[in-house]
Design an enzyme around this catalytic site. Sequence first.
Site, short mmCIF file in Angstrom:
data_model
loop_
_atom_site.label_atom_id
_atom_site.label_comp_id
_atom_site.label_asym_id
_atom_site.label_seq_id
_atom_site.Cartn_x
_atom_site.Cartn_y
_atom_site.Cartn_z
N ASP A 1 0.83 -1.21 0.00
CA ASP A 1 0.00 0.00 0.00
C ASP A 1 0.86 1.26 0.00
OD1 ASP A 1 0.77 -0.59 2.73
OD2 ASP A 1 -0.69 0.90 3.40
N GLU B 1 0.03 -1.31 5.63
CA GLU B 1 1.08 -0.94 6.58
C GLU B 1 1.02 0.54 6.92
OE1 GLU B 1 5.27 0.42 7.68
OE2 GLU B 1 3.90 1.07 6.09
#
Length: 417
Positions: A87, A182
Site C-alpha cells: 500500500d 502498513e
Amino acid sequence: MLNIKINSDSLTERFIKYAKIDTQSDPFSTSIPSTEKQKNLGKLLADELLALGLSDAHLDEWGYVYATLPSNSDKKVPVVCFCSHMDTSPDSSGENVKPIVHKNYQGEDLILPDDQTVILKMADHKDLKNQIGNDIITASGTTLLGADNKAGVAEIMEAVTYLAQNPDIKHGDIKILFTPDEEIGRGVDKADLEKLGADLAYTIDGETLGSIEDETFSADGAVLTINGISAHPGFAKGKMESAIKIAGDILAALPKDYLSPESTQQKEGFVHPVGMSGSVEQAEIRFIIRDFDDELLKAHATLIEETTKNVLKNYPHSSYQLDIKAQYRNMKRILDQYPYIIENGVEAIKRAGVEPKKQSIRGGTDGSRLSYMGLPCPNIFAGEHAFHSKQEWVSVQDMIKATETIIHIANIYEEKA
C-alpha cells in the site's frame, strides 16, 4: 564472494510497473484490506511468482501475498522471510502515478512537469548529493511516487528472480510476504505466521543507502471526543459551548516548540494531531503518539488529557472522552535477543559494497509488530526518500544495492549453517 549483476533496466521497469498501480490504503475503512484495489498489485505479484516456479505463491482473502523459493542447499538453513508492504500512504494521492526517470543526475533542480511548483532541490534533499551520475525516479508532480514501499517490493521480486535463475547461489528456504495496509498501522493484522513458516525476517522498507534499522518508535493512537452544548445560535448566549471551538482551544494549547513533529528529531517523541471532525455538539481529534520509550508514551497521553481538562475549566457544562489504542512497540527489545540477525544484515550490506549504517527509525515498519508476534525482523534500506509526498524519489543505483543485499543475506545464512 558472489559476483551479482542486477539488470538495472529490468529493475527499473519492474518498479515503474508496480508504481503505476494505485494501492493507497484508507484509515477510515473498516474492511481488510482497507481498499480492494491493493489486491490488484497483490494478484500481479502472485502471478509473477507462480511464473517463476514458486508453486505455492498466492494472494489470500485479506490481501496478503505468500510464496516460497525452495532451498537448494543440503544444509539445515534458517528460513528467512523478506517482507515489504504494497500500500501507499493516504497522505498524498496514489492515483494515476506517472513515474519519470531522470537519467545521469548532475545536481540540478528537478522540476516535476505536471506541477512545476514541485521542485526537488539538493538543498532540501541532502542525500541527492550522493546521487551524482545516478538515475533518479520521481512522480510527475501531482501524486506521490510509491517508492514507499514499492521499491522494496520490486527489490524483493528482482532478488527472487535472480536467485531462481542462478541456482549456483546457495540458499535455504526463502519466504516472501507482501502486506497491505502498513501505512495505516494494520500491516500484519491478518498475517498468518504459521503458514509463513519463517524463523526470522527482514523488511525492505528503509531510506538511506546502507541503513539497517533495529529500533523504531513505540506508537499509540488516541481519539479525543469533546461533548459540547448546542443551542440555537440566535439564542445561544450563556448556553452554547461549541465542541469545535473547544477542540481548537485544545490544539492551540498543546506544545509547539517541543513534543511536536515539526520541532523534534532523533530520539525525541511527539504528540501529533492528524485529523479533526465534528459539530457544535460533538467534535473529535485524532492523534498519533510516538516515542522510543514506552513509558513516555503514557506521559504524552497524560499531557493530552491534562491539556483537555485545563481547557474545559472554561466550559463547565462540556465533557470529554480520551481513548488510547496501542499500535506497535519498539522492536529493539526483541532484536537485542537475536544479535546475529543484525550482524548478518550488516555483513550482507558490506558484501554489496556499501558502508552499513545502523540506526533508528522515527517511524515504524511491519517489522515492529512482526518482532512482537514471534518473528524477529529488522529493517533494511530500500532507497526511498521524501515518502508520503509529491517530492518522493528513489535512485535506481540504490535499488540495485538493496537487491544485492537481499541476495547476500540469503546466501550468508546458507554459508553459516
